[in-house]
Design an enzyme around this catalytic site. Structure first.
Site, mmCIF file in Angstrom:
data_model
loop_
_atom_site.group_PDB
_atom_site.id
_atom_site.type_symbol
_atom_site.label_atom_id
_atom_site.label_comp_id
_atom_site.label_asym_id
_atom_site.label_seq_id
_atom_site.Cartn_x
_atom_site.Cartn_y
_atom_site.Cartn_z
ATOM 1 N N ALA A 119 -5.673 4.148 7.881
ATOM 2 C CA ALA A 119 -5.421 3.865 6.460
ATOM 3 C C ALA A 119 -6.577 3.012 5.940
ATOM 4 O O ALA A 119 -7.146 2.210 6.683
ATOM 5 C CB ALA A 119 -4.108 3.112 6.319
ATOM 6 N N GLY A 153 -3.724 5.262 11.410
ATOM 7 C CA GLY A 153 -3.230 6.439 10.679
ATOM 8 C C GLY A 153 -3.990 7.709 11.017
ATOM 9 O O GLY A 153 -3.459 8.811 10.869
HETATM 10 N N1 COA Z 1 -10.385 1.162 6.205
HETATM 11 C C1 COA Z 1 -11.394 0.922 5.353
HETATM 12 N N2 COA Z 1 -12.676 0.896 5.716
HETATM 13 C C2 COA Z 1 -12.952 1.138 7.018
HETATM 14 C C3 COA Z 1 -11.965 1.406 7.957
HETATM 15 C C4 COA Z 1 -10.616 1.428 7.514
HETATM 16 N N3 COA Z 1 -9.589 1.692 8.318
HETATM 17 N N4 COA Z 1 -12.547 1.610 9.155
HETATM 18 C C5 COA Z 1 -13.870 1.464 8.952
HETATM 19 N N5 COA Z 1 -14.115 1.178 7.665
HETATM 20 C C6 COA Z 1 -15.414 0.950 7.027
HETATM 21 C C7 COA Z 1 -16.003 -0.388 7.428
HETATM 22 O O1 COA Z 1 -15.417 -1.442 6.667
HETATM 23 C C8 COA Z 1 -17.449 -0.167 7.138
HETATM 24 O O2 COA Z 1 -17.681 -0.290 5.750
HETATM 25 P P1 COA Z 1 -18.851 -1.272 5.199
HETATM 26 O O3 COA Z 1 -20.106 -0.585 5.677
HETATM 27 O O4 COA Z 1 -18.665 -1.238 3.728
HETATM 28 O O5 COA Z 1 -18.612 -2.591 5.850
HETATM 29 C C9 COA Z 1 -17.666 1.295 7.498
HETATM 30 O O6 COA Z 1 -16.370 1.885 7.501
HETATM 31 C C10 COA Z 1 -18.256 1.508 8.881
HETATM 32 O O7 COA Z 1 -17.440 0.791 9.802
HETATM 33 P P2 COA Z 1 -18.013 -0.310 10.823
HETATM 34 O O8 COA Z 1 -16.882 -1.210 11.198
HETATM 35 O O9 COA Z 1 -19.223 -0.959 10.276
HETATM 36 O O10 COA Z 1 -18.434 0.635 12.032
HETATM 37 P P3 COA Z 1 -18.509 0.223 13.561
HETATM 38 O O11 COA Z 1 -19.168 1.367 14.238
HETATM 39 O O12 COA Z 1 -19.109 -1.114 13.729
HETATM 40 O O13 COA Z 1 -16.974 0.126 14.050
HETATM 41 C C11 COA Z 1 -14.670 0.856 14.208
HETATM 42 C C12 COA Z 1 -16.148 1.268 14.039
HETATM 43 C C13 COA Z 1 -13.830 2.121 14.063
HETATM 44 C C14 COA Z 1 -14.458 0.261 15.591
HETATM 45 C C15 COA Z 1 -14.292 -0.172 13.103
HETATM 46 O O14 COA Z 1 -14.725 0.327 11.855
HETATM 47 C C16 COA Z 1 -12.821 -0.460 13.009
HETATM 48 O O15 COA Z 1 -12.272 -1.166 13.847
HETATM 49 N N6 COA Z 1 -12.162 0.061 11.945
HETATM 50 C C17 COA Z 1 -10.775 -0.241 11.647
HETATM 51 C C18 COA Z 1 -9.852 0.592 12.487
HETATM 52 C C19 COA Z 1 -8.414 0.177 12.227
HETATM 53 O O16 COA Z 1 -8.023 -0.953 12.483
HETATM 54 N N7 COA Z 1 -7.609 1.126 11.715
HETATM 55 C C20 COA Z 1 -6.224 0.887 11.406
HETATM 56 C C21 COA Z 1 -6.091 0.383 10.032
HETATM 57 S S1 COA Z 1 -4.423 -0.042 9.631
#
Ligand code: COA
Length: 268
Positions: free
Chosen positions: A74, A119
């Protein structure tokens, strides 16, 4: 790509294409790792409605744009400041999309091309098949944000991989590799990223060779196992068998087998 796409409906957050009786939904927000916001979910609902209605479409593939993520869950940025009433609507929308996929009368394949988190994994497990790329990472990381899964993982994941493993994924919030996901029965197959779409279409092509009505009845009977007691499920199976047996396809399938020829399905 395995197929040359010839029919495209335009949306903003997803790409919806159709070719050779197969529909493809690509979540197209790679800048946020294909995170699902309200608009994306609404677009998915319209595309899924079209898949259900279009008699020429016999299977659906869902994937994510780019080579990094299927869907990172999400959209945290969007739901962060939502009032509770809107948050509830957002949660209901996610459930609606997953339930619609689960109940779709046509088989659905998730082609998981990278992160499938929160999600994103809940969306994938609502599909009938999951093919993952070797670089895929799957998990329910909500616990690390002080929240919990909200689009079905506490229920569907338990049924899919059992209580023990579901608790491990949800309570620890750690990601697992595609290979580990294969070992615990969370995904059907793991292939290199460059072969993922071809493999998903290969599977879709196998499925569209079957009678669509037999697929529909079998899928719904399998799903009934999640909602009923064993005696109720067996009743449902028996009634489904009888209803399906009266279809033209069932008669054709049996006749073709006895005549040692390929059946010609009519989907009725
Ligand atoms: N919602 C909104 N934005 C998200 C997102 C999410 N669930 N997951 C990733 N993004 C965004 C990041 O904020 C980032 O945006 P920015 O460049 O404006 O900061 C972009 O996507 C790239 O993500 P980033 O975290 O920089 O990539 P990464 O390779 O360092 O890490 C993950 C990848 C998947 C490990 C990390 O993005 C993450 O943990 N995401 C959240 C996953 C999560 O908790 N999902 C459940 C949500 S309830």
């Amino acid at each position: 790509m395995y197929l040359e796409v010839d029919n495209v409906m335009s949306f903003k957050n997803i790409i919806y294409e159709k070719k050779d009786n197969i529909a493809i939904i690509t979540i197209n927000r790679p800048h946020v790792l294909n995170a699902l916001n309200r608009d994306t979910l609404l677009e998915m609902l319209s595309a899924l409605t079209d898949v259900e209605k279009d008699p020429n479409i016999r299977a659906l593939v869902i994937t994510g744009a780019g080579d990094k993520a299927f869907c990172a869950g999400a959209d945290v940025k969007e739901f962060k400041d939502k009032p509770l009433v809107e948050l509830l609507e957002f949660m209901e929308l996610g459930h609606k999309v997953c339930t619609m996929i689960e109940n779709l009368s046509k088989p659905v394949i998730a082609a998981v091309n990278g992160y499938a988190l929160g999600g994103g994994l809940e969306l994938a497990i609502a599909c009938d098949f999951i093919i993952a790329s070797t670089n895929a990472k799957l998990g329910q990381p909500e616990i690390n944000l002080g929240i919990m899964p909200g689009w079905g993982a506490t229920q569907r994941l338990v049924r899919l991989i059992g209580l023990r493993k579901a608790k491990e994924l949800i309570l620890l919030g750690e990601m697992i590799s595609a290979e580990e996901a294969l070992q615990i029965g969370l995904v059907n197959k793991v292939v290199p990223l460059e072969r993922l779409k071809d493999e998903a279409f290969k599977l879709a092509k196998k499925l569209i060779e079957k009678s669509p009505i037999a697929l529909k009845f079998a899928k719904h009977a399998i799903n009934a196992a999640l909602k009923t007691t064993l005696p109720e499920g067996l009743d449902y199976e028996r009634m489904s068998f009888i209803a399906l047996y009266s279809s033209e396809d069932a008669q054709e399938g049996i006749k073709a087998f006895l005549e040692k020829r390929k059946p010609v399905w009519k989907g009725r």
